[in-house]
Design an enzyme around this catalytic site. Structure first.
Site, PDB file in Angstrom:
ATOM      1  CD  GLU A  18      -2.649  -1.128   2.653  1.00  0.00           C
ATOM      2  OE1 GLU A  18      -3.793  -1.613   2.683  1.00  0.00           O
ATOM      3  OE2 GLU A  18      -2.083  -0.681   3.662  1.00  0.00           O
ATOM      4  CB  THR A  99      -6.759  -1.202   1.122  1.00  0.00           C
ATOM      5  OG1 THR A  99      -6.142  -2.153   1.999  1.00  0.00           O
ATOM      6  CG2 THR A  99      -5.778  -0.814   0.024  1.00  0.00           C
ATOM      7  CE  LYS A 182     -14.231  -6.758   8.358  1.00  0.00           C
ATOM      8  NZ  LYS A 182     -13.017  -7.121   7.590  1.00  0.00           N
ATOM      9  CG  MET A 184      -7.894  -6.014   9.328  1.00  0.00           C
ATOM     10  SD  MET A 184      -6.978  -7.382   8.553  1.00  0.00           S
ATOM     11  CE  MET A 184      -6.377  -8.260  10.002  1.00  0.00           C
ATOM     12  CG  ASP A 208     -12.670  -6.031   0.783  1.00  0.00           C
ATOM     13  OD1 ASP A 208     -13.451  -6.191   1.727  1.00  0.00           O
ATOM     14  OD2 ASP A 208     -11.515  -5.578   0.933  1.00  0.00           O
TER      15      ASP A 208
END
Length: 250
Positions: A18, A99, A182, A184, A208
């Protein structure tokens, strides 16, 4: 909150894939002495458009000998905390870039750029009344309405969990968090920033669709390179917009 105009930016980006296009585009150089030698994290620094820029990544797993990216809340929180400690008050703003999964129900589509309005946890479930607010850990992001208009981004809450996949209980709590995207790491990075009283927000590119039909891991890898390219194109625009402004002008 810092009173001077923004001149020193920190970007926290979990995965090297990324971060690399952005680092290369800005011509940032690795700073091998930035983190303690025991830490797996990496820092890259330089100047862009009269702004000091530091990019921090979570590095690769050494504990379990997998060599994969250190994704998740623990590396993100530690790396962010150590980075802000190292900068010792020099940073004016931290941006968590990366992301994310997006929710179709919240009008998210592959490739969309979202700016966070807040961050929260969906998998830190502690069903004890006094602990519930801590478990959710909602933290408000810096308000950036002018930046949103300038780059044509969407906005919403980013909900954080340590699993790439999800189950029904996650769906319940993500919906309760009123999440648009969403990831992490965002809630952990926000927590570390709050300890340093550092203004912060996230900029996330959708790889996604969380409430879609495709398996998350397949859709994520299909769109990762596209998302990294999108970050490379978007983040310099963000620097150009925020640099030299007051925080209340964002």
């Amino acid at each position: 909150m810092p009173k001077d105009k923004i001149k020193n930016l920190v970007f926290s980006i979990a995965m090297e894939d990324e971060a690399k296009p952005f680092i290369d585009h800005l011509g940032l150089k690795a700073d091998a002495d930035f983190f303690p030698k025991e830490a797996p994290f990496h820092a890259f620094s330089g100047t862009y458009k009269d702004c000091e820029v530091t990019v921090v990544t979570s590095g690769k797993d050494q504990v379990h000998d997998t060599g994969v990216d250190n994704v998740g809340t623990v590396p993100a929180a530690v790396a962010t905390f150590l980075a802000l400690q190292k900068l010792d008050g020099k940073a004016d703003l931290l941006i968590n870039a990366g992301t994310c999964g997006g929710f179709r129900a919240m009008d998210a589509h592959i490739g969309d750029v979202f700016l966070t309005t807040g961050v929260a946890n969906h998998d830190r479930r502690i069903p004890i009344p006094a602990f519930e607010p801590y478990g959710v850990g909602f933290i408000k992001s810096v308000s950036v309405p002018q930046l949103k208009a300038d780059i044509g981004a969407k906005e919403g809450v980013c909900t954080t969990g340590n699993s790439l996949d999800k189950h029904d209980v996650d769906d319940f709590h993500m919906k309760k968090n009123e999440a648009s995207v969403k990831d992490m790491e965002a809630a952990a990075i926000g927590w570390a920033c709050e300890l340093h009283k550092m203004p912060h927000f996230g900029i996330k590119v959708v790889t996604d669709i969380v409430d879609g039909d495709k398996p998350t891991q397949e859709e994520f890898f299909e769109n990762l390179s596209h998302a990294a390219k999108s970050l490379q194109e978007t983040l310099p625009k963000v620097i150009e917009f925020v640099c030299g402004r007051d925080h209340d002008e964002l």
